[in-house]
Design an enzyme around this catalytic site. Structure first.
Site, PDB file in Angstrom:
ATOM      1  N   ASP A 106       0.779  -1.152   0.042  1.00 53.02           N
ATOM      2  CA  ASP A 106      -0.099   0.109   0.064  1.00 53.02           C
ATOM      3  C   ASP A 106       0.919   1.097  -0.028  1.00 53.02           C
ATOM      4  O   ASP A 106       1.785   1.455  -0.942  1.00 53.02           O
ATOM      5  CB  ASP A 106      -0.874   0.027   1.404  1.00 53.02           C
ATOM      6  CG  ASP A 106      -2.034   0.971   1.239  1.00 53.02           C
ATOM      7  OD1 ASP A 106      -3.028   0.876   0.451  1.00 53.02           O
ATOM      8  OD2 ASP A 106      -1.906   1.909   1.811  1.00 53.02           O
ATOM      9  N   TYR A 212      -2.204  11.263   2.260  1.00 53.09           N
ATOM     10  CA  TYR A 212      -2.942  11.483   1.002  1.00 53.09           C
ATOM     11  C   TYR A 212      -3.200  13.109   0.511  1.00 53.09           C
ATOM     12  O   TYR A 212      -3.079  13.377  -0.617  1.00 53.09           O
ATOM     13  CB  TYR A 212      -4.534  11.029   1.180  1.00 53.09           C
ATOM     14  CG  TYR A 212      -4.500   9.561   1.429  1.00 53.09           C
ATOM     15  CD1 TYR A 212      -4.628   8.794   0.289  1.00 53.09           C
ATOM     16  CD2 TYR A 212      -4.339   8.773   2.710  1.00 53.09           C
ATOM     17  CE1 TYR A 212      -4.810   7.322   0.393  1.00 53.09           C
ATOM     18  CE2 TYR A 212      -4.432   7.435   2.856  1.00 53.09           C
ATOM     19  CZ  TYR A 212      -4.676   6.689   1.607  1.00 53.09           C
ATOM     20  OH  TYR A 212      -4.637   5.413   1.913  1.00 53.09           O
ATOM     21  N   HIS A 273      -6.691  -6.970  -0.683  1.00 56.04           N
ATOM     22  CA  HIS A 273      -5.926  -5.853  -0.489  1.00 56.04           C
ATOM     23  C   HIS A 273      -4.822  -6.402   0.554  1.00 56.04           C
ATOM     24  O   HIS A 273      -3.838  -6.077   0.480  1.00 56.04           O
ATOM     25  CB  HIS A 273      -6.537  -4.695  -0.103  1.00 56.04           C
ATOM     26  CG  HIS A 273      -5.733  -3.397   0.026  1.00 56.04           C
ATOM     27  ND1 HIS A 273      -5.055  -2.999  -1.178  1.00 56.04           N
ATOM     28  CD2 HIS A 273      -5.267  -2.720   1.091  1.00 56.04           C
ATOM     29  CE1 HIS A 273      -4.300  -1.835  -0.595  1.00 56.04           C
ATOM     30  NE2 HIS A 273      -4.285  -1.850   0.616  1.00 56.04           N
TER      31      HIS A 273
END
Length: 293
Positions: A106, A212, A273
C-alpha cells in the site's frame, strides 16, 4: 500483545533526522530486510513475515512517520513521499547497513518504489504489494479506479475525515478492515484491538490522512511529478491479491515495463488488499524464495 510470533520481536526507536521512528525487529542476520506498511496499519501488518524471515536476516518493520509510536510532525508537507523515503534510507544507515531488501504494501509500496528509484544503491531487492508505480497507475487510470479511490479524494477535506474515522472508537476503520477481506475472520478481535491502540495515539489519524493530502493530487494529476519518477534498476517482485477492491486488476497491468532489471510477478487469485495477512503463507514463501535467490 503476546503470541509465539510476537514473542520473538523486539522494539526500538531510531532517531532519523528530526523524526524518531519506532520499529519492530526480529533476527540478527548479516543482511537486512525492511518491511513497510500502508494505511491504516503499522508495523503489526507484517507480524507474520517479521518472524518467518528472521532465521537468516535482520528483519525490521518500522511504524512509518505519523503512525503508532513514531513521531507525528505537524504540517501536511511533512508527509510528502520524498520525506518518507529519506526516513527509510536513514533507517537503513542507522541500523548499520549499506543496503537492504525492501518490501512495501500500500503506502509502503509507494515509498518502496520511490526509494528504489532514487537510491538504487540502498535497495538490493525490491518487493511491492498491491500498488504499482505512479506512472503505471496513471497510465491505467479508469473511471472504475477513480470510483474505487473515492476515499483518497474525501481525505482532502479538512477535519471531517478525522472525525468520521475516529467516532465510535474507530468503528469505520475497524469495519473497513473486516469487510474488505475475501474470507471472514482474517482480522481477529485481538488484531482490531491492536489497531485501535495505534489509531488512538495522539495525532495518528491526522498524520495517516496527511499521506493522501500531501501526495495524491500531485501524483495523479501533475506531469512534473511523473517526469521526476525514476525507472527501477534493481531486481523486483510484484505481489498482487487479485480480489482487491481498492486497487483494481486493470490498474496494475504492465508493471514490468517500468523495471530495467530482473522482474517477476506473483498473483494470488483468492486474496484481497491485505495480502500479506490474508495469504500470509503464500506471501512469506514468495518473499523467502525471492530474497534467497
Amino acid at each position: 500483545m503476546s503470541s509465539p510470533e510476537t514473542d520473538k520481536i523486539r522494539f526500538e526507536f531510531a532517531q532519523i533526522g528530526s523524526v524518531n521512528l519506532h520499529y519492530a525487529a526480529a533476527g540478527n542476520g548479516s543482511k537486512l530486510i525492511i518491511l513497510l506498511h500502508g494505511f491504516p496499519e503499522f508495523w503489526y501488518s507484517w507480524r507474520h513475515q517479521l518472524t518467518a524471515l528472521a532465521d537468516e536476516y535482520t528483519v525490521v518493520a518500522p511504524d512509518m512517520r505519523g503512525y503508532n509510536l513514531s513521531d507525528k510532525p505537524a504540517g501536511v508537507d511533512e508527509y510528502e513521499v520524498r520525506n518518507l523515503v529519506d526516513d527509510i534510507a536513514g533507517l537503513i544507515s542507522y541500523l548499520g547497513f549499506d543496503s537492504a531488501s525492501v518490501a512495501g504494501h500500500d503506502w509502503g509500496a509507494a515509498v518502496s518504489w520511490e526509494l528504489a528509484g532514487r537510491y538504487p544503491d540502498r535497495v538490493s531487492k525490491l518487493v511491492c504489494l498491491q500498488v504499482p508505480p505512479p506512472s503505471i497507475w496513471k497510465k491505467n487510470q479508469s473511471v472504475r479506479q477513480l470510483w474505487a479511490s473515492w476515499y483518497m479524494f474525501f481525505f482532502q477535506i479538512p477535519r471531517l475525515p478525522e472525525w468520521l474515522l475516529s467516532r465510535n472508537n474507530f468503528a469505520a476503520l475497524a469495519a473497513g478492515l473486516r469487510t474488505t477481506t475475501v474470507k471472514n475472520g482474517v482480522f481477529t478481535e485481538q488484531d482490531i484491538s491492536e489497531y485501535k491502540n495505534a489509531w488512538g495515539q495522539p495525532g495518528a489519524i491526522t498524520a495517516a490522512i496527511n499521506y493522501y493530502r500531501a501526495n495524491i493530487l500531485k501524483r495523479l494529476f501533475s506531469k512534473s511529478e511523473l517526469q521526476d519518477e525514476r525507472r527501477i534498476k534493481v531486481p523486483t517482485l510484484f505481489i498482487y491479491g487479485e480480489k482487491d477492491h481498492a486497487v483494481l486488476p486493470q490498474t496494475v497491468k504492465g508493471v514490468g515495463r517500468f523495471i530495467d532489471a530482473e522482474y517477476a510477478e506473483f498473483r494470488i487469485p483468492d486474496s484481497g488488499h491485505w495480502v500479506q495477512i490474508e495469504a500470509k503463507e503464500k506471501v512469506t514463501e514468495a518473499l523467502k524464495n525471492f530474497f534467497n535467490k
